[in-house]
Each structure stands twice: as structure tokens, then as C-alpha cells.
Design a protein around this motif. Structure first.
Motif, mmCIF file in Angstrom:
data_model
loop_
_atom_site.group_PDB
_atom_site.id
_atom_site.type_symbol
_atom_site.label_atom_id
_atom_site.label_comp_id
_atom_site.label_asym_id
_atom_site.label_seq_id
_atom_site.Cartn_x
_atom_site.Cartn_y
_atom_site.Cartn_z
ATOM 1 N N ASP A 173 0.863 -1.184 0.000
ATOM 2 C CA ASP A 173 0.000 0.000 0.000
ATOM 3 C C ASP A 173 0.900 1.236 0.000
ATOM 4 O O ASP A 173 1.977 1.240 0.621
ATOM 5 C CB ASP A 173 -0.870 0.041 1.253
ATOM 6 C CG ASP A 173 -1.864 -1.115 1.325
ATOM 7 O OD1 ASP A 173 -1.957 -1.894 0.356
ATOM 8 O OD2 ASP A 173 -2.537 -1.240 2.364
ATOM 9 N N GLY A 174 0.468 2.283 -0.664
ATOM 10 C CA GLY A 174 1.272 3.497 -0.658
ATOM 11 C C GLY A 174 0.885 4.444 -1.768
ATOM 12 O O GLY A 174 -0.133 4.277 -2.440
ATOM 13 N N VAL A 175 1.712 5.468 -1.974
ATOM 14 C CA VAL A 175 1.472 6.504 -2.977
ATOM 15 C C VAL A 175 2.671 6.570 -3.917
ATOM 16 O O VAL A 175 3.819 6.670 -3.462
ATOM 17 C CB VAL A 175 1.251 7.876 -2.312
ATOM 18 C CG1 VAL A 175 1.128 8.974 -3.362
ATOM 19 C CG2 VAL A 175 0.002 7.841 -1.431
ATOM 20 N N CYS A 176 2.399 6.520 -5.213
ATOM 21 C CA CYS A 176 3.474 6.557 -6.209
ATOM 22 C C CYS A 176 3.486 7.905 -6.919
ATOM 23 O O CYS A 176 2.437 8.400 -7.357
ATOM 24 C CB CYS A 176 3.277 5.425 -7.223
ATOM 25 S SG CYS A 176 4.699 5.144 -8.305
ATOM 26 N N GLU A 177 4.660 8.480 -7.042
ATOM 27 C CA GLU A 177 4.800 9.769 -7.717
ATOM 28 C C GLU A 177 4.670 9.608 -9.235
ATOM 29 O O GLU A 177 4.532 8.504 -9.758
ATOM 30 C CB GLU A 177 6.151 10.400 -7.360
ATOM 31 C CG GLU A 177 6.287 10.763 -5.894
ATOM 32 C CD GLU A 177 7.588 11.494 -5.592
ATOM 33 O OE1 GLU A 177 8.337 11.820 -6.550
ATOM 34 O OE2 GLU A 177 7.866 11.735 -4.401
ATOM 35 N N HIS A 212 6.124 5.627 -2.354
ATOM 36 C CA HIS A 212 6.192 5.805 -0.906
ATOM 37 C C HIS A 212 5.332 4.715 -0.260
ATOM 38 O O HIS A 212 4.101 4.855 -0.174
ATOM 39 C CB HIS A 212 5.676 7.189 -0.517
ATOM 40 C CG HIS A 212 6.334 8.316 -1.261
ATOM 41 N ND1 HIS A 212 7.624 8.733 -1.000
ATOM 42 C CD2 HIS A 212 5.883 9.098 -2.278
ATOM 43 C CE1 HIS A 212 7.937 9.729 -1.804
ATOM 44 N NE2 HIS A 212 6.899 9.967 -2.591
ATOM 45 N N THR A 213 5.954 3.634 0.178
ATOM 46 C CA THR A 213 5.194 2.508 0.720
ATOM 47 C C THR A 213 4.884 2.727 2.199
ATOM 48 O O THR A 213 5.541 3.525 2.883
ATOM 49 C CB THR A 213 5.966 1.185 0.570
ATOM 50 O OG1 THR A 213 7.017 1.127 1.553
ATOM 51 C CG2 THR A 213 6.576 1.046 -0.809
ATOM 52 N N GLU A 214 3.899 1.992 2.688
ATOM 53 C CA GLU A 214 3.537 2.099 4.104
ATOM 54 C C GLU A 214 4.384 1.198 4.993
ATOM 55 O O GLU A 214 4.475 1.432 6.199
ATOM 56 C CB GLU A 214 2.051 1.758 4.276
ATOM 57 C CG GLU A 214 1.124 2.787 3.631
ATOM 58 C CD GLU A 214 -0.336 2.556 3.955
ATOM 59 O OE1 GLU A 214 -0.647 1.595 4.697
ATOM 60 O OE2 GLU A 214 -1.181 3.338 3.467
ATOM 61 N N ASN A 239 0.254 9.943 -7.340
ATOM 62 C CA ASN A 239 -0.010 10.726 -6.133
ATOM 63 C C ASN A 239 -1.349 10.412 -5.482
ATOM 64 O O ASN A 239 -1.919 11.247 -4.775
ATOM 65 C CB ASN A 239 0.094 12.226 -6.447
ATOM 66 C CG ASN A 239 1.454 12.588 -7.016
ATOM 67 O OD1 ASN A 239 2.487 12.252 -6.443
ATOM 68 N ND2 ASN A 239 1.463 13.246 -8.166
ATOM 69 N N LYS A 240 -1.857 9.206 -5.730
ATOM 70 C CA LYS A 240 -3.064 8.733 -5.074
ATOM 71 C C LYS A 240 -2.794 7.397 -4.408
ATOM 72 O O LYS A 240 -1.917 6.651 -4.824
ATOM 73 C CB LYS A 240 -4.214 8.597 -6.084
ATOM 74 C CG LYS A 240 -4.697 9.935 -6.630
ATOM 75 C CD LYS A 240 -5.912 9.751 -7.522
ATOM 76 C CE LYS A 240 -6.425 11.094 -8.031
ATOM 77 N NZ LYS A 240 -7.615 10.936 -8.915
ATOM 78 N N LYS A 248 0.178 -1.450 -11.739
ATOM 79 C CA LYS A 248 0.915 -0.214 -11.993
ATOM 80 C C LYS A 248 0.972 0.081 -13.487
ATOM 81 O O LYS A 248 0.926 1.235 -13.906
ATOM 82 C CB LYS A 248 2.335 -0.313 -11.433
ATOM 83 C CG LYS A 248 3.138 0.982 -11.569
ATOM 84 C CD LYS A 248 4.515 0.851 -10.946
ATOM 85 C CE LYS A 248 5.235 2.195 -10.926
ATOM 86 N NZ LYS A 248 5.606 2.673 -12.271
ATOM 87 N N GLY A 249 1.086 -0.972 -14.304
ATOM 88 C CA GLY A 249 1.166 -0.773 -15.743
ATOM 89 C C GLY A 249 1.404 -2.072 -16.464
ATOM 90 O O GLY A 249 1.304 -3.157 -15.891
#
Length: 298
Positions: A173-177, A212-214, A239-240, A248-249
């Protein structure tokens, strides 16, 4: 002949290489290497082939490809007759039950299907490509500040073959730039090429983003293009908040590579993978498979 470690059987399998004769001729003969430098490594060749793989006529290749490489289509959402082009088949989605995701926050998973090598305590100026070939992280991402986060950290290299499931996913879980794109060449990422082309990952087209992982610190994702890879497609929302296992892709046609960088003392990698890497062998893994645990100080 490429030997891959099988964790389930504790033995080695021989990899079936798509286009093996072509790869050997290209990277091991003077004429092949000349043609590679003049044309095959360039964007125009891969773009043209990628466009062909988007056409309806390319769908004629699907049945023989599945048969030749023994691909189990029962694992995928669509049937063979549902694909209108080879690229539609190539980026096929898998049924979730065949790639279960552990919600245990301590388990670190593989971001995709492929053959994995993992190096710990990395020297940012001498990261291993293959035995005898190295590259620097500065050359790889062109960002000294981000690179400095990973000194003495861990480098995970996941090589995808054309026969693999070609979507890649988040490991936590986290937010990727946002994604940073770097133009480059289109060399193959098969070991045949990796043993011939110095600093191959730093020469090929590539994209990177900071996740940015938790539970595992700052994870750097890097996707590397290769010969005949028409595109690297990012499907995530920058950023979500993303969840572990979210897509991711994906890569369009061709073998490709995903490289992850982990900060020091964030993940304790499974010993069998480290042992096989030290012996010079890749280990076969599936997306969602455990490859390490959250690092705990003794």
C-alpha cells in the motif's frame, strides 16, 4: 541454454526462449551485431513491429504461440478467440485467483511474473548487470539525490520473457509519484544480450517512479523497454493511494525488465533467491509471490 531455478521443485528448468536463433545470430555474429547497431536497437524497428502487433492480421500468431510455449489460457480472463491482435493477447489480464495477494503487511511480494535476481548491500557505482558487467545508479536514473537513498540497499531485477504475464503491480500500500521517462535504445534484455552489451539497462528506454510505501520505505520502480516493446504503459494514478497488488502498468510485445531499489534494512530477502543469485542463476517467480519479509532488527 538458460537454466532457471524452480523454487517449487528445488531444481533447474531450461528456459524456452522466444526467437532464440534470432537472438544468438544477432548478438553472437559480426553481421548480426552490425545490423543491431545500425537498425535493430533503434526505436523505429521496435515501433514498426509494435504497430504490426496491433493489427488484426497479427492475431494469426496467437494460437501457435500458446501451443509452442505451453501457456495455460485457463488462468486468463479472455479466451483465445477474443483477442483481435497479438498485442491484445500479449497484455492479457489474469484471473485474480491465480495471483493471490497476501494482505500481511510484513510480506514483500514480487511485482510481476518473471525470472528474478536480487543483490543486497549494493554499491551505487557498481551495480551488477551480469557477471563482469556493471553500471551506476546515476547513469540509470540521472538523479543523484534519489540515487543516494539506496546506498547499501537492495536491487531487485525481474526479467520478463515474451511468454510471461506482462502486467506489473505494486508491492505494498502506498502513494506513487509521477513517472520520469528516459529515452534510449531497444536492446534485448535476454541474458544472451546482457552478456554482450555493457550497461544495457542504462542504454535502453526506461521509466522510473518513486513509490512511498507504508511498510517498506521508499521503493524505486524502474521499467526497462527492450527490442520490439512497442510501449511501456503506466495505468496507475500518480499521487493517489494504491493498494498492494494493484496494477501499476504493462508492457506491450517483447521481453522486458522491472528493477526495484529498496533502502537499506527495509526487506529481508528470501535466502533461496539470494543463494541462486550468488550462483549466477535467476529464480522463477509469479506476481504476488513472497520474495522477502519486512526487516526486523535483532
Amino acid at each position: 541454454m538458460i537454466k532457471i531455478y524452480n523454487r517449487k521443485t528445488n531444481s533447474y528448468d531450461i528456459e524456452q526462449v522466444s526467437g532464440e536463433k534470432y537472438l544468438n545470430w544477432t548478438y553472437n555474429t559480426p553481421i548480426g551485431m552490425s545490423l543491431l547497431q545500425i537498425f535493430l536497437k533503434r526505436k523505429v524497428f521496435s515501433s514498426l513491429y509494435g504497430k504490426y502487433c496491433d493489427t488484426r492480421s497479427s492475431s494469426k500468431k496467437i494460437v501457435s504461440f500458446v501451443k509452442d510455449f505451453n501457456i495455460n489460457m485457463n488462468e486468463y480472463e479472455l479466451n483465445l478467440n477474443d483477442f483481435k491482435s497479438f498485442n491484445e493477447f500479449f497484455i492479457r489480464k489474469i484471473k485474480s485467483q491465480y495471483r493471490p495477494i497476501s494482505r500481511d503487511k510484513n510480506i514483500f511480494i514480487s511485482p510481476g511474473d518473471g525470472r528474478i535476481s536480487i543483490y543486497e548491500s549494493i554499491d551505487l557505482n557498481k551495480i551488477v548487470q551480469v557477471k563482469g558487467f556493471h553500471y551506476s545508479m546515476k547513469e540509470l536514473i540521472n538523479d543523484d539525490t534519489i540515487a543516494s537513498l539506496y546506498n547499501n540497499g537492495t536491487c531487485i531485477i525481474l526479467r520478463l520473457c515474451p511468454t510471461d504475464y506482462h502486467r506489473f503491480h505494486f508491492v505494498d500500500d502506498g502513494v506513487c509519484e509521477d513517472t520520469i521517462k528516459i529515452n534510449g535504445q531497444y536492446y534485448s534484455v535476454n541474458p544472451i544480450a546482457l552478456n554482450k552489451i555493457s550497461k544495457l539497462y542504462c542504454q535502453n528506454k526506461r521509466e522510473w517512479s518513486l513509490f512511498h510505501t507504508e511498510n517498506f520505505g521508499e521503493v524505486l520502480y524502474l521499467e526497462v523497454g527492450a527490442t520490439c516493446v512497442g510501449s511501456i504503459i503506466q495505468t496507475y494514478s500518480p499521487n493517489k493511494k494504491m493498494l498492494k497488488g494493484d496494477e501499476k502498468g504493462y508492457f506491450k510485445f517483447g521481453g522486458s525488465t522491472i528493477i526495484l531499489f529498496l533502502q537499506k534494512d527495509k526487506v529481508a530477502i528470501d535466502k533461496d533467491i539470494l543463494e541462486q543469485t550468488s550462483l549466477g542463476f535467476e529464480t522463477k517467480v509469479l506476481m504476488g509471490e513472497k520474495i522477502g519479509l519486512k526487516f526486523k532488527r535483532e
